[in-house]
Design a protein around this motif. Structure first.
Motif, short mmCIF file in Angstrom:
data_model
loop_
_atom_site.label_atom_id
_atom_site.label_comp_id
_atom_site.label_asym_id
_atom_site.label_seq_id
_atom_site.Cartn_x
_atom_site.Cartn_y
_atom_site.Cartn_z
N VAL A 1 -0.52 -4.20 1.04
CA VAL A 1 0.05 -2.93 1.48
C VAL A 1 -0.93 -2.30 2.46
O VAL A 1 -2.13 -2.21 2.17
CB VAL A 1 0.31 -1.98 0.30
N SER A 2 -0.43 -1.88 3.61
CA SER A 2 -1.29 -1.35 4.67
C SER A 2 -0.84 0.06 5.05
O SER A 2 0.35 0.33 5.19
CB SER A 2 -1.22 -2.27 5.89
N ASP A 3 -1.81 0.97 5.19
CA ASP A 3 -1.52 2.38 5.48
C ASP A 3 -2.23 2.78 6.77
O ASP A 3 -3.45 2.90 6.81
CB ASP A 3 -2.02 3.23 4.30
N GLY A 4 -1.43 2.98 7.83
CA GLY A 4 -1.98 3.45 9.10
C GLY A 4 -1.55 4.86 9.43
O GLY A 4 -2.04 5.46 10.38
N GLY A 5 -0.58 5.37 8.66
CA GLY A 5 -0.11 6.74 8.87
C GLY A 5 0.53 6.99 10.22
O GLY A 5 0.67 8.14 10.63
N GLY A 6 0.91 5.92 10.93
CA GLY A 6 1.50 6.08 12.25
C GLY A 6 0.47 6.39 13.32
O GLY A 6 0.83 6.63 14.48
N LYS A 7 -0.81 6.37 12.96
CA LYS A 7 -1.86 6.72 13.92
C LYS A 7 -2.60 5.49 14.46
O LYS A 7 -3.19 5.55 15.52
CB LYS A 7 -2.86 7.67 13.26
N LEU B 1 -3.81 -6.42 -2.24
CA LEU B 1 -4.76 -5.87 -1.26
C LEU B 1 -4.19 -4.57 -0.75
O LEU B 1 -3.01 -4.49 -0.39
CB LEU B 1 -4.97 -6.83 -0.09
N TYR B 2 -5.03 -3.55 -0.74
CA TYR B 2 -4.63 -2.25 -0.24
C TYR B 2 -5.51 -1.92 0.96
O TYR B 2 -6.71 -1.72 0.82
CB TYR B 2 -4.78 -1.20 -1.34
N VAL B 3 -4.90 -1.91 2.13
CA VAL B 3 -5.65 -1.75 3.38
C VAL B 3 -5.39 -0.35 3.96
O VAL B 3 -4.25 -0.03 4.33
CB VAL B 3 -5.24 -2.82 4.40
N VAL B 4 -6.42 0.46 4.00
CA VAL B 4 -6.29 1.83 4.53
C VAL B 4 -6.90 1.87 5.93
O VAL B 4 -8.09 1.57 6.11
CB VAL B 4 -6.99 2.85 3.61
N ARG B 5 -6.08 2.26 6.92
CA ARG B 5 -6.54 2.35 8.30
C ARG B 5 -6.33 3.74 8.90
O ARG B 5 -6.85 4.05 9.96
CB ARG B 5 -5.82 1.32 9.17
N ASN B 6 -5.55 4.57 8.21
CA ASN B 6 -5.32 5.93 8.69
C ASN B 6 -6.67 6.65 8.77
O ASN B 6 -7.33 6.86 7.75
CB ASN B 6 -4.39 6.67 7.72
N PRO B 7 -7.11 7.03 9.97
CA PRO B 7 -8.45 7.65 10.12
C PRO B 7 -8.63 8.92 9.30
O PRO B 7 -9.74 9.25 8.90
CB PRO B 7 -8.54 7.91 11.62
N ASP B 8 -7.54 9.64 9.03
CA ASP B 8 -7.64 10.86 8.24
C ASP B 8 -8.08 10.57 6.81
O ASP B 8 -8.63 11.44 6.13
CB ASP B 8 -6.29 11.59 8.21
#
Length: 287
Positions: free
Chosen positions: A198-204, A273-280
């Motif tokens: 699962v990947s989280d970029g928050g649209g950013k 795997l939990y991938v966090v990419r949202n800079p916030d």
């Protein structure tokens, strides 16, 4: 007041973080609560632990209401905000044997606010049912029923919790080496049969909008950003760090953290795997 803060700030932070999944929100909640009790009559603080925990849970419920619409409008998958375990005293309160893993924090998102509150109070903080009943203003029987319902939603039996296995240093180094070398077969051998990413970029920033399944697809997804970053910027660094008290991967470029990956390991194989990419959500990784 200073003594109360020193005694209970870690407990309150832990409670707020597990109810919100956000380090920044948890810190704000704790600060707000201690500002508000300045004007509270001393007789109301006869049992400070219960009073403070109730204030925190109520504040988190208010945040949940305002956050619900934001979650509905969030682009792609939403993941909790990670942190480096050794950052500061408030964080240390979360890093204990009774810690709910990052994988569990993700599962908590399936629960209603009341279910989540009771689950965290009981399983993470070890509150007795009579204490929980007073805090949430429900009967003990109702609290037990809500806890049972929460477990069912998360697929957890009455005698188990999800504890993320700590991959040893050698194993983690092997995984990082395989990523750096672009060794697809080696990476696949370290992934579970039913692995999900699962990947989280928050649209950013670039991220997968939907969860990725199967060993090959997950492995190829992992290799993509690593190889691309290495080509664009030779200074990209992959580190192994303690994230939420457990091993995870930190990708830096020009000394800035741009990706954090939490590993849910079972039997020396990665299950999630939990991938966090949202800079916030990576602000606390820079500290």
């Amino acid at each position: 007041m200073q003594e109360l803060y020193k005694q209970y700030k870690n407990l309150l932070f832990k409670l707020a973080y597990q109810l919100t999944g956000s380090v920044s929100d948890a810190e704000d909640v704790v600060q707000d609560v201690f500002l508000k009790i300045i004007d509270v009559p001393s007789e109301k603080l006869a049992e400070p632990k219960a009073y403070l925990c109730k204030m925190v849970t109520n504040r988190c419920l208010d945040l949940h209401k305002s956050a619900r619409k934001k979650r509905e409008q969030y682009f792609g998958e939403w993941l909790p905000e990670p942190f480096l375990s050794s950052n500061e005293d408030a964080m240390e309160s979360v890093v204990r044997d009774d810690l709910l893993s990052y994988a569990m924090l993700v599962l908590l998102e399936k629960l209603s606010p009341s279910e989540r509150m009771i689950f965290v109070l009981r399983e993470a903080l070890g509150f007795d049912y009579d204490e929980i009943a007073q805090l949430v203003e429900k009967s003990e029987a109702n609290c037990r029923k809500l806890l049972s319902r929460a477990r069912a939603k998360m697929g957890i039996s009455s005698d188990e919790l999800i504890h993320q296995e700590a991959a040893n240093h050698e194993w983690a180094n092997g995984f990082v080496t395989a990523l750096k070398q672009g060794n697809l077969n080696e990476i696949m051998s370290m992934l579970g049969q039913d692995v999900v990413l699962v990947s989280d970029g928050g649209g950013k920033v670039t991220a997968a909008v939907e969860p990725i399944e199967t060993r090959e697809l997950v492995a190829r997804f992992l290799l993509g950003p690593v190889r691309q970053a290495a080509l664009i910027d030779g200074n990209v660094v992959i580190e192994i760090g303690q994230i939420n008290g457990q091993p995870g991967l930190i990708l830096r470029s020009n000394e800035r953290v741009h990706t954090v990956a939490m590993l849910h390991v079972e039997g020396d194989l990665i299950r999630n795997l939990y991938v966090v990419r949202n800079p916030d959500k990576l602000l606390y990784m820079e500290k």
